[in-house]
Design an enzyme around this catalytic site. Structure first.
Site, PDB file in Angstrom:
ATOM      1  N   LYS A 107       0.816  -1.214   0.000  1.00 27.55           N
ATOM      2  CA  LYS A 107       0.000   0.000   0.000  1.00 27.55           C
ATOM      3  C   LYS A 107       0.851   1.266   0.000  1.00 27.55           C
ATOM      4  O   LYS A 107       0.386   2.337  -0.368  1.00 27.55           O
ATOM      5  CB  LYS A 107      -0.998  -0.041   1.138  1.00 27.55           C
ATOM      6  CG  LYS A 107      -2.048  -1.115   0.835  1.00 27.55           C
ATOM      7  CD  LYS A 107      -3.150  -1.208   1.838  1.00 27.55           C
ATOM      8  CE  LYS A 107      -4.113  -2.318   1.445  1.00 27.55           C
ATOM      9  NZ  LYS A 107      -3.480  -3.661   1.544  1.00 27.55           N
TER      10      LYS A 107
HETATM   11  C1  LIG Z   1      -4.130  -4.718   0.962  1.00 27.60           C
HETATM   12  C2  LIG Z   1      -3.293  -5.911   0.774  1.00 27.60           C
HETATM   13  C3  LIG Z   1      -3.651  -6.902  -0.150  1.00 27.60           C
HETATM   14  C4  LIG Z   1      -4.922  -6.816  -0.965  1.00 27.60           C
HETATM   15  O1  LIG Z   1      -4.866  -5.816  -1.939  1.00 27.60           O
HETATM   16  P1  LIG Z   1      -6.225  -5.245  -2.587  1.00 27.60           P
HETATM   17  O2  LIG Z   1      -5.804  -4.145  -3.468  1.00 27.60           O
HETATM   18  O3  LIG Z   1      -7.074  -4.799  -1.447  1.00 27.60           O
HETATM   19  O4  LIG Z   1      -6.850  -6.385  -3.318  1.00 27.60           O
HETATM   20  C5  LIG Z   1      -2.791  -7.965  -0.306  1.00 27.60           C
HETATM   21  N1  LIG Z   1      -1.673  -8.097   0.428  1.00 27.60           N
HETATM   22  C6  LIG Z   1      -1.307  -7.170   1.335  1.00 27.60           C
HETATM   23  C7  LIG Z   1      -0.070  -7.383   2.128  1.00 27.60           C
HETATM   24  C8  LIG Z   1      -2.089  -6.041   1.524  1.00 27.60           C
HETATM   25  O5  LIG Z   1      -1.715  -5.126   2.428  1.00 27.60           O
END
Ligand SMILES: *Cc1c(COP(=O)(O)O)cnc(C)c1O
Length: 494
Positions: free
Chosen positions: A110
């Site tokens: 993120k």
């Molecule tokens: C948020 C997250 C996901 C999922 O991603 P999305 O865009 O919500 O599908 C997968 N792995 C990690 C480590 C995350 O923080």
């Protein structure tokens, strides 16, 4: 070409990119989507840096930002906060290519979008001549929270309130959040799960009375959740970058299709891959990997999205989600951009917890392959990958690696595949060490990090070292029904 943004629930009205970023969610509750998909010549980008490619992608979507503004945002976002100069390094291990998206401030993917969103937002506010302070409200299943806090901490003209499920995040994730410094940061644990937190935030956004009160006192709510178009677009960048880089390395040849396997929760990351594909990046299958909360897998199998099921806490908590908000964007596209059809399905989701798309709409899903990994398969995959290559992956990445493995075995499809690696193994150390057969019971998380470092011969990331002895700044807890009151309290709204 100017690109404008329209809501998935009302295609009539359009806004500029900076307006869409500032608003987060459309007024009608829909999500913003570009009115057209620009195309890109990926081959021409081979060998370019992450920052250069970021500019080439973002300038096509954020057409009301000047070159200087965009380049400024990119320079502030993708700098030495990242501990890899490539920003998103590609690692080969055991015949699989991993795209490492965990080299930012909070060692999870993120950071890729949340390190730029604050700058896109404050630039947007300036462009729109908005004087109110931007108050970011965010629900998190763990990673978004810290990444948003890190992104917004001490950014002038902003403050941030993060809600997380009290028992739904890892100890390290919680520690990362409650130790966040910055006078403009607020963190609240709620008694409920992630969907409760997300629904609470959505309700606050829909609360016109609260918004009016906030405005009177100089505040304007905005979202940093993955529904903001200012998060989606920066995520398209790394798919274009991946292809261009593999091309420059000679791993693939121009025009050759590659698959991507994406550990999925809110459907933001994989939707960005879909956009990269629609822009002309030669991506083949978009492999959507779920954990035991396999709503998306079932949806791809049956065409029915059904959230009426038990919520399961897994070792990949950032994917423990029953309502994948960004899927709405794909549904809208499957409905040939008919906002009424989409709005009706979303109403059914809200009221009955499920909807079914038509056979015609299902045709829009052909680029996707759904799969899931059980807890056992996830743990086995961490161990298998380590034994075969000495490379340690986290639980979320392991879900995608497992699904990718299953897909290849079942289909015999040997197309070059990139597994998207969304978190450092040091973020989920306990589960990773357990998977590697190490003793974890009663062992402190930081000791486990030391042991993982010894065991794997990898260095403990700065992000983990920094919180080891950091003081706790945030201790607020509230019931899931009391989130609105909490926001009023924090902002001192009367
Ligand atoms: C948020 C997250 C996901 C999922 O991603 P999305 O865009 O919500 O599908 C997968 N792995 C990690 C480590 C995350 O923080």
């Amino acid at each position: 070409m100017e690109i404008r943004y329209k809501s998935t629930r009302n295609s009539e009205v359009t806004v500029t990119a900076s307006e869409a970023i500032l608003q987060g969610l459309a007024e009608d509750g829909g999500l913003f989507l570009p009115t057209a998909v620009p195309s890109i010549d990926v081959a021409a980008l081979a060998g370019k840096s992450y920052q250069e490619i970021a500019y080439e992608v973002m300038r096509l979507f954020f057409t009301d930002y000047t070159e200087e503004e965009l380049k400024g945002c990119i320079a502030k976002a993708y700098d030495d906060k990242f501990d890899a100069k490539e920003i998103a390094p590609l690692k080969e291990a055991g015949g699989i290519c991993y795209l490492e998206l965990f080299h930012g401030a909070t060692i999870a993917f993120k950071d890729m979008a949340l390190s730029i969103l604050p700058h896109l937002l404050t630039t947007a506010a300036k462009k729109q001549q908005k004087k109110e302070e931007i108050v970011i409200l965010t629900a998190t299943s763990g990673d978004t929270g810290k990444a948003a806090l890190a992104g917004f901490a001490d950014v002038p003209g902003t403050s941030i309130i993060v809600f997380y499920p009290k028992d739904g995040v890892s100890k390290i994730q919680e520690k990362q959040m409650v130790t966040q410094a910055g006078d403009n940061t607020n963190v609240v644990a709620i008694r409920g799960n992630f969907d409760d937190a997300q629904n609470g935030v959505k309700e606050i956004f829909g609360d016109k009375e609260l918004a009016a009160k906030a405005k009177e006192q100089g505040y304007r709510f905005s979202s940093a959740n993955s529904i903001n178009i200012g998060r989606l677009v920066p995520q398209i960048v790394y798919y274009v970058y991946t292809y261009a880089t593999l091309l420059a390395k000679g791993t693939i040849s121009a025009g050759e299709n590659i698959h991507v396997a994406v550990p999925t929760g809110n459907f933001g990351n994989i939707l960005a891959a879909y956009y990269a594909k629609r822009m002309g990046t030669p991506l083949g299958k978009l492999i959507c990997a779920s954990n035991d909360n396999k709503v998306l897998y079932d949806f791809f199998q049956t065409g029915t999205y059904d959230r009426n099921r038990e919520f399961i806490l897994t070792s990949s908590p950032s994917m423990d989600i029953l309502i994948s908000s960004n899927l709405e964007r794909l549904i809208y596209l499957c409905a040939e951009e008919n906002s009424e059809v989409n709005a009706e399905l979303m109403r059914q989701l809200k009221e009955q917890g499920l909807y079914t798309i038509t056979e015609q709409m299902k045709k829009g899903l052909t680029d996707f392959v759904g799969g899931y990994a059980t807890e056992q398969q996830t743990f086995d995959t961490i161990q298998r990958v380590y034994e075969q290559s000495g490379y340690v992956i986290d639980t979320h990445t392991a879900v995608a690696a497992s699904v990718c493995h299953q897909y290849k075995k079942e289909t015999g499809d040997d197309t070059f595949t990139v597994v998207v690696s969304t978190a450092s193994p040091y973020k989920f150390t306990r589960s990773v060490m357990k998977a590697l057969g190490q003793e974890t019971d009663g062992v402190d998380d930081f000791i486990l990090a030391d042991r993982l470092s010894e065991y794997s011969g990898t260095k403990i990331p700065k992000a983990v070292e920094e919180i080891r002895n950091a003081p706790v700044h945030h201790t607020k807890v509230c019931d899931k029904e009391k989130m609105r009151e909490m926001v009023s309290d924090i902002l001192n709204l009367r």
